[in-house]
Design a protein around this motif. Structure first.
Motif, PDB file in Angstrom:
ATOM      1  N   LEU A   1       0.840  -1.196   0.000  1.00  0.00           N
ATOM      2  CA  LEU A   1       0.000   0.000   0.000  1.00  0.00           C
ATOM      3  C   LEU A   1       0.876   1.247   0.000  1.00  0.00           C
ATOM      4  O   LEU A   1       1.967   1.250   0.591  1.00  0.00           O
ATOM      5  N   PRO A   2       0.429   2.333  -0.629  1.00  0.00           N
ATOM      6  CA  PRO A   2       1.222   3.566  -0.702  1.00  0.00           C
ATOM      7  C   PRO A   2       1.168   4.371   0.601  1.00  0.00           C
ATOM      8  O   PRO A   2       0.655   5.490   0.647  1.00  0.00           O
ATOM      9  N   VAL A   3       1.693   3.787   1.654  1.00  0.00           N
ATOM     10  CA  VAL A   3       1.716   4.491   2.939  1.00  0.00           C
ATOM     11  C   VAL A   3       3.156   4.577   3.425  1.00  0.00           C
ATOM     12  O   VAL A   3       3.947   3.668   3.218  1.00  0.00           O
ATOM     13  N   GLY A   4       3.484   5.682   4.070  1.00  0.00           N
ATOM     14  CA  GLY A   4       4.846   5.887   4.541  1.00  0.00           C
ATOM     15  C   GLY A   4       5.064   5.404   5.959  1.00  0.00           C
ATOM     16  O   GLY A   4       5.470   6.165   6.822  1.00  0.00           O
ATOM     17  N   ALA A   5       4.770   4.155   6.200  1.00  0.00           N
ATOM     18  CA  ALA A   5       4.931   3.600   7.547  1.00  0.00           C
ATOM     19  C   ALA A   5       6.413   3.395   7.858  1.00  0.00           C
ATOM     20  O   ALA A   5       7.201   3.087   6.966  1.00  0.00           O
ATOM     21  N   PRO A   6       6.815   3.577   9.130  1.00  0.00           N
ATOM     22  CA  PRO A   6       8.214   3.345   9.527  1.00  0.00           C
ATOM     23  C   PRO A   6       8.637   1.910   9.216  1.00  0.00           C
ATOM     24  O   PRO A   6       7.865   0.974   9.399  1.00  0.00           O
ATOM     25  N   ARG A   7       9.824   1.747   8.718  1.00  0.00           N
ATOM     26  CA  ARG A   7      10.320   0.432   8.365  1.00  0.00           C
ATOM     27  C   ARG A   7      11.180  -0.154   9.481  1.00  0.00           C
ATOM     28  O   ARG A   7      11.494   0.508  10.455  1.00  0.00           O
ATOM     29  N   ARG A   8      11.589  -1.408   9.291  1.00  0.00           N
ATOM     30  CA  ARG A   8      12.286  -2.108  10.368  1.00  0.00           C
ATOM     31  C   ARG A   8      13.655  -1.501  10.667  1.00  0.00           C
ATOM     32  O   ARG A   8      14.154  -1.641  11.771  1.00  0.00           O
ATOM     33  N   GLY A   9      14.262  -0.841   9.666  1.00  0.00           N
ATOM     34  CA  GLY A   9      15.538  -0.179   9.926  1.00  0.00           C
ATOM     35  C   GLY A   9      15.402   0.919  10.965  1.00  0.00           C
ATOM     36  O   GLY A   9      16.253   1.082  11.844  1.00  0.00           O
ATOM     37  N   ILE A  10      14.311   1.676  10.858  1.00  0.00           N
ATOM     38  CA  ILE A  10      14.052   2.744  11.833  1.00  0.00           C
ATOM     39  C   ILE A  10      13.745   2.143  13.200  1.00  0.00           C
ATOM     40  O   ILE A  10      14.171   2.659  14.238  1.00  0.00           O
ATOM     41  N   ALA A  11      13.004   1.031  13.207  1.00  0.00           N
ATOM     42  CA  ALA A  11      12.696   0.367  14.472  1.00  0.00           C
ATOM     43  C   ALA A  11      13.970  -0.088  15.172  1.00  0.00           C
ATOM     44  O   ALA A  11      14.098   0.010  16.400  1.00  0.00           O
ATOM     45  N   LEU A  12      14.933  -0.571  14.397  1.00  0.00           N
ATOM     46  CA  LEU A  12      16.205  -1.004  14.978  1.00  0.00           C
ATOM     47  C   LEU A  12      16.973   0.179  15.556  1.00  0.00           C
ATOM     48  O   LEU A  12      17.508   0.109  16.669  1.00  0.00           O
ATOM     49  N   GLU A  13      17.010   1.287  14.805  1.00  0.00           N
ATOM     50  CA  GLU A  13      17.690   2.490  15.301  1.00  0.00           C
ATOM     51  C   GLU A  13      17.069   2.971  16.608  1.00  0.00           C
ATOM     52  O   GLU A  13      17.775   3.345  17.552  1.00  0.00           O
ATOM     53  N   LYS A  14      15.744   2.977  16.651  1.00  0.00           N
ATOM     54  CA  LYS A  14      15.052   3.448  17.852  1.00  0.00           C
ATOM     55  C   LYS A  14      15.304   2.534  19.040  1.00  0.00           C
ATOM     56  O   LYS A  14      15.391   2.997  20.184  1.00  0.00           O
ATOM     57  N   SER A  15      15.427   1.221  18.800  1.00  0.00           N
ATOM     58  CA  SER A  15      15.698   0.297  19.903  1.00  0.00           C
ATOM     59  C   SER A  15      17.094   0.522  20.455  1.00  0.00           C
ATOM     60  O   SER A  15      17.315   0.441  21.671  1.00  0.00           O
ATOM     61  N   TRP A  16      18.065   0.829  19.591  1.00  0.00           N
ATOM     62  CA  TRP A  16      19.408   1.161  20.066  1.00  0.00           C
ATOM     63  C   TRP A  16      19.377   2.438  20.905  1.00  0.00           C
ATOM     64  O   TRP A  16      19.947   2.493  21.989  1.00  0.00           O
ATOM     65  N   ALA A  17      18.706   3.463  20.375  1.00  0.00           N
ATOM     66  CA  ALA A  17      18.641   4.748  21.081  1.00  0.00           C
ATOM     67  C   ALA A  17      17.953   4.599  22.429  1.00  0.00           C
ATOM     68  O   ALA A  17      18.388   5.182  23.430  1.00  0.00           O
ATOM     69  N   ALA A  18      16.887   3.809  22.483  1.00  0.00           N
ATOM     70  CA  ALA A  18      16.152   3.614  23.739  1.00  0.00           C
ATOM     71  C   ALA A  18      17.034   2.913  24.769  1.00  0.00           C
ATOM     72  O   ALA A  18      16.990   3.236  25.958  1.00  0.00           O
ATOM     73  N   SER A  19      17.827   1.956  24.324  1.00  0.00           N
ATOM     74  CA  SER A  19      18.725   1.246  25.237  1.00  0.00           C
ATOM     75  C   SER A  19      19.790   2.178  25.798  1.00  0.00           C
ATOM     76  O   SER A  19      20.094   2.128  26.999  1.00  0.00           O
ATOM     77  N   VAL A  20      20.332   3.029  24.948  1.00  0.00           N
ATOM     78  CA  VAL A  20      21.347   3.988  25.420  1.00  0.00           C
ATOM     79  C   VAL A  20      20.733   4.960  26.416  1.00  0.00           C
ATOM     80  O   VAL A  20      21.308   5.232  27.476  1.00  0.00           O
ATOM     81  N   ARG A  21      19.547   5.482  26.093  1.00  0.00           N
ATOM     82  CA  ARG A  21      18.895   6.461  26.994  1.00  0.00           C
ATOM     83  C   ARG A  21      18.578   5.846  28.346  1.00  0.00           C
ATOM     84  O   ARG A  21      18.811   6.462  29.392  1.00  0.00           O
ATOM     85  N   SER A  22      18.038   4.632  28.363  1.00  0.00           N
ATOM     86  CA  SER A  22      17.648   4.024  29.642  1.00  0.00           C
ATOM     87  C   SER A  22      18.865   3.667  30.485  1.00  0.00           C
ATOM     88  O   SER A  22      18.861   3.824  31.703  1.00  0.00           O
ATOM     89  N   SER A  23      19.935   3.195  29.849  1.00  0.00           N
ATOM     90  CA  SER A  23      21.126   2.802  30.593  1.00  0.00           C
ATOM     91  C   SER A  23      21.899   4.006  31.121  1.00  0.00           C
ATOM     92  O   SER A  23      22.485   3.954  32.203  1.00  0.00           O
ATOM     93  N   LEU A  24      21.897   5.098  30.352  1.00  0.00           N
ATOM     94  CA  LEU A  24      22.642   6.285  30.748  1.00  0.00           C
ATOM     95  C   LEU A  24      21.790   7.320  31.466  1.00  0.00           C
ATOM     96  O   LEU A  24      22.286   8.365  31.884  1.00  0.00           O
ATOM     97  N   GLY A  25      20.490   7.031  31.602  1.00  0.00           N
ATOM     98  CA  GLY A  25      19.620   7.970  32.302  1.00  0.00           C
ATOM     99  C   GLY A  25      19.363   9.237  31.535  1.00  0.00           C
ATOM    100  O   GLY A  25      19.178  10.303  32.118  1.00  0.00           O
ATOM    101  N   ILE A  26      19.360   9.147  30.186  1.00  0.00           N
ATOM    102  CA  ILE A  26      19.115  10.302  29.330  1.00  0.00           C
ATOM    103  C   ILE A  26      17.612  10.393  29.046  1.00  0.00           C
ATOM    104  O   ILE A  26      17.027   9.419  28.589  1.00  0.00           O
ATOM    105  N   HIS A  27      17.029  11.545  29.278  1.00  0.00           N
ATOM    106  CA  HIS A  27      15.592  11.702  29.084  1.00  0.00           C
ATOM    107  C   HIS A  27      15.300  12.677  27.956  1.00  0.00           C
ATOM    108  O   HIS A  27      16.118  13.518  27.621  1.00  0.00           O
TER     109      HIS A  27
END
Length: 206
Positions: free
Chosen positions: A180-206
Motif C-alpha cells: 500500500l502507498p503508505v509511509g509507515a516506519p520500516r524495520r531499519g528505523i525500528a532497529l535504530e530506535k531500539s538502540w537509542a532507547a537502550s542507550v537512553r535508559s542505561s545512561l539515564g538520558i531523558h
C-alpha cells in the motif's frame, strides 16, 4: 482452477516484489531524521588540517601535552570493522576496557572510523564518554566499580533484545507499506530506535 504450479509461481512473484521493495532505501525518511537531529552538513565541517590543529591546541591549553614532555604525546586512531552486533560489542568492549584501565585514554583519541556494527560500537562508546563527562553521577550504569564502569555500561546497553522490534516492524508496517502507498516506519528505523532507547535508559538520558 489454479494449478499448483500457478499458485507457486504467483507466490514467488509476490514474495520477490515484497523483497525488492524492502531493499529500497527510504531516503526521504533518512533525510528528515538527519534534519531533525541537526547533523552538521559536510560542507560546514572543518578540514582535516583545521580539525587536527584545533584538537592539538585544546590539549596544549589544558596542559596535557606538557605533562608528557619530553616524551611524544600519544595519539590514537581507532578503526572498527563491521560484523553486526558482534562487531559492535567487540568494538565497544575493547574501548571500554581501555578506558576503564586508563581514564585518560579517550583524551588521546584523534578519530574513530567505523562501518556497520563497528560504527555502532564506536557511537555507544562516545555516548558513554560524553555522559560520564557531563552527568556521570546520575547515569545508572556508570555507578559501577570505578575500574569496570564503561564495561558495565557496554553490557547494559548491548545486552537488550534488538530482534523483537525489527520482527514486529517486519510483520506490520513493512508488510503494509510493501503493498500500500503508505509511509509507515520500516524495520531499519525500528532497529535504530531500539538502540537509542537502550542507550537512553542505561545512561539515564531523558
Amino acid at each position: 482452477a489454479l494449478t499448483q504450479a500457478t499458485l507457486i509461481a504467483l507466490f514467488a512473484s509476490v514474495s520477490a516484489s515484497i523483497a525488492v521493495d524492502f531493499m529500497k532505501p527510504s531516503a526521504a525518511q533518512f533525510n528528515r531524521r538527519l534534519a531533525a537531529n541537526k547533523v552538521t552538513e559536510v560542507s560546514n565541517r572543518p578540514s582535516p588540517e583545521n580539525f587536527v590543529t584545533r584538537w592539538l591546541q585544546a590539549r596544549k591549553q589544558s596542559g596535557e601535552i606538557a605533562r608528557f614532555a619530553p616524551r611524544p604525546y600519544p595519539i590514537y586512531l581507532v578503526a572498527a570493522e563491521g560484523g553486526g552486533l558482534r562487531a559492535a560489542y567487540w568494538t565497544e568492549e575493547s574501548l571500554a576496557q581501555l578506558q576503564d584501565g586508563n581514564p585518560d585514554f579517550a583524551n588521546h583519541i584523534l578519530v574513530i572510523s567505523g562501518v556497520s556494527g563497528g560504527s555502532l560500537g564506536a557511537a555507544v562508546f562516545s555516548s558513554i564518554l560524553k555522559t560520564d563527562r557531563t552527568a556521570g553521577s546520575v547515569a545508572p550504569c556508570l555507578r559501577a566499580v570505578a575500574n569496570t564502569r564503561f564495561s558495565h555500561c557496554t553490557q547494559q546497553i548491548l545486552e537488550k533484545d534488538f530482534l523483537a522490534p525489527v520482527t514486529a516492524a517486519f510483520l506490520t508496517s513493512d508488510l503494509v507499506s510493501s503493498v500500500l502507498p503508505v509511509g509507515a516506519p520500516r524495520r531499519g528505523i525500528a532497529l535504530e530506535k531500539s538502540w537509542a532507547a537502550s542507550v537512553r535508559s542505561s545512561l539515564g538520558i531523558h
